[in-house]
Design an enzyme around this catalytic site. Structure first.
Site, short mmCIF file in Angstrom:
data_model
loop_
_atom_site.label_atom_id
_atom_site.label_comp_id
_atom_site.label_asym_id
_atom_site.label_seq_id
_atom_site.Cartn_x
_atom_site.Cartn_y
_atom_site.Cartn_z
CG ASN A 107 26.29 26.56 -25.66
OD1 ASN A 107 26.30 25.45 -26.15
ND2 ASN A 107 25.26 27.01 -24.95
CG HIS A 119 31.77 18.61 -32.10
ND1 HIS A 119 30.74 19.51 -32.30
CD2 HIS A 119 32.15 18.77 -30.80
CE1 HIS A 119 30.51 20.18 -31.18
NE2 HIS A 119 31.33 19.75 -30.26
CD GLU A 137 33.37 20.08 -26.66
OE1 GLU A 137 33.29 20.75 -25.61
OE2 GLU A 137 32.67 20.31 -27.67
CE LYS A 189 28.41 18.61 -21.09
NZ LYS A 189 28.31 18.13 -22.47
CG HIS A 203 27.54 23.84 -33.04
ND1 HIS A 203 26.62 23.89 -32.01
CD2 HIS A 203 28.23 22.68 -32.85
CE1 HIS A 203 26.76 22.83 -31.23
NE2 HIS A 203 27.73 22.09 -31.72
NE ARG A 209 23.46 21.51 -20.17
CZ ARG A 209 22.91 20.30 -20.04
NH1 ARG A 209 22.11 20.07 -19.02
NH2 ARG A 209 23.15 19.36 -20.90
NE ARG A 221 2.49 9.16 -25.92
CZ ARG A 221 1.18 9.27 -25.70
NH1 ARG A 221 0.69 8.98 -24.50
NH2 ARG A 221 0.38 9.66 -26.64
CE LYS A 278 22.50 20.93 -23.90
NZ LYS A 278 23.25 22.02 -24.58
CD GLU A 330 22.03 24.97 -23.15
OE1 GLU A 330 23.22 25.16 -23.47
OE2 GLU A 330 21.22 24.35 -23.86
CG HIS A 345 30.20 24.50 -28.71
ND1 HIS A 345 31.35 24.59 -27.97
CD2 HIS A 345 29.91 23.17 -28.80
CE1 HIS A 345 31.74 23.37 -27.62
NE2 HIS A 345 30.88 22.50 -28.11
#
Length: 353
Positions: A233, A257, A179, A215, A240, A229, A115, A137, A225, A236
């Protein structure tokens, strides 16, 4: 370079990164220290990293194969089992030394083992330095679907050591540069123009700090998000999906990527013209700049069909609608933009010509 405070974490640069990690090891009272690498960083970065502090000589080394194909729950399960076998407890520390796959997956492993244990990220690729270094993230892919499982939690600290960039192939550097271009497009027109004017990608160290600042401003304003935020994207949604298609292809080499995001930014620049008023001249400038650094890739009709199928699973979707983050102008972005299917197909034609 000045450290950047990001949520409950701090990003340190250069020699300050080494000093910050030493201080964390001294005061942390960790029962065990683990270092996660992939097969590339184990060879090229780990020997340098282990010299940062004598305490690292006793660290237990964990490793995973390099590449997005291994960013999955199978890899996590093996690492959870190894942590357990080595006696990791709640007072253990996991240091993730690698690119975005290692820091995303390693962070997720740390957040979920017993945890939650402490973790530190030391990004070694340009992409990880400017993109994965802030925002908290963590996560893994679910099949070909990018980052479908994960949590948001800040590491103890992030150490950006630009010397690791010397271990990268030019293709990896270019991937991270995508990016950086995105940061300019969504927040800072002058930064975009400065990057656009570069003759090559051998002077990027001076720009890393600025990209992290951009960022960090965005994620600090919206850490979970819920709204703003989502501008990160841009490029993306389609990027993606394209990355997933190439990852799942038996005939094409997997795309990095940033290579996929570069294509996504051109496509979504076209959608920005159709949807939220980006001037066509600005759209053409975006396309010209990106093709200057990223060779055009042939996207077969079958791939376009597969992309349209994958869009149904994008995390930004709401109430069955595919939502984009788009540009009303260079240096500005708007979230939750619904786009006509015909315009998406036209965007592929725009990229191809």
């Amino acid at each position: 370079m000045e450290p950047i405070r990001s949520g409950s974490s701090t990003v340190y640069f250069g020699g300050d990164a080494i000093d910050a990690l030493r201080a964390d090891l001294d005061r942390g009272g960790f029962s065990r220290v683990f270092v996660l690498t992939d097969s590339n960083t184990r060879e090229h970065c780990l020997p340098v990293f282990l010299k940062w502090d004598p305490a690292l000589a006793d660290a237990i080394h964990l490793s995973m194969p390099a590449g997005e194909a291994h960013k999955n729950l199978d890899t996590c399960r093996r690492l959870w089992e190894e942590l357990s076998e080595y006696g990791a407890d709640r007072k253990s520390l996991l240091i993730n030394l690698g690119g975005g796959v290692v820091t995303d997956l390693g962070g997720f492993v740390a957040c979920t083992y017993q945890r939650g244990i402490s973790f530190v990220n030391v990004p070694t690729t340009l992409l990880a330095m400017v993109d994965a270094s802030v925002g908290g993230k963590t996560g893994v892919d679910l099949g070909v679907l990018k980052n479908q499982v994960g949590v948001i939690r800040d590491p103890d600290l992030v150490g950006i050591y630009p010397g690791f960039l010397e271990t990268l192939e030019s293709r990896q550097v270019r991937s991270g540069f995508a990016e950086m271009l995105k940061h300019g497009l969504i927040q800072d027109r002058a930064y975009w123009e400065a990057l656009s004017s570069l003759a090559g990608l051998d002077t990027l160290e001076t720009h890393i700090h600025h990209s992290v600042q951009i960022k960090n401003r965005v994620v600090t304003a919206d850490p979970l998000e819920k709204g703003h935020r989502k501008i990160l994207n841009y490029g993306h949604t389609l990027g993606h999906a394209i990355e997933s298609c190439f990852l799942d292809s038996d005939s094409a080499e997997p795309m990095l990527h940033g290579e996929a995001i570069a294509i996504g930014m051109v496509l979504e620049a076209y959608l920005s013209v159709q949807t939220c008023g980006l001037p066509r001249e600005a759209c053409d400038q975006i396309k010209t700049t990106i093709l200057k650094f990223f060779p055009r890739v042939a996207l077969a009709p079958a791939l376009r069909d597969r992309v349209m199928q994958l869009l149904r699973f994008d995390k930004k979707n709401a109430h069955g609608k595919v939502l984009f983050s788009l540009l009303p102008d260079i240096g500005q972005a708007e979230i939750d933009q619904e786009v006509a299917v015909d315009h998406i197909l036209d965007a592929f034609d725009y990229y191809a010509r």
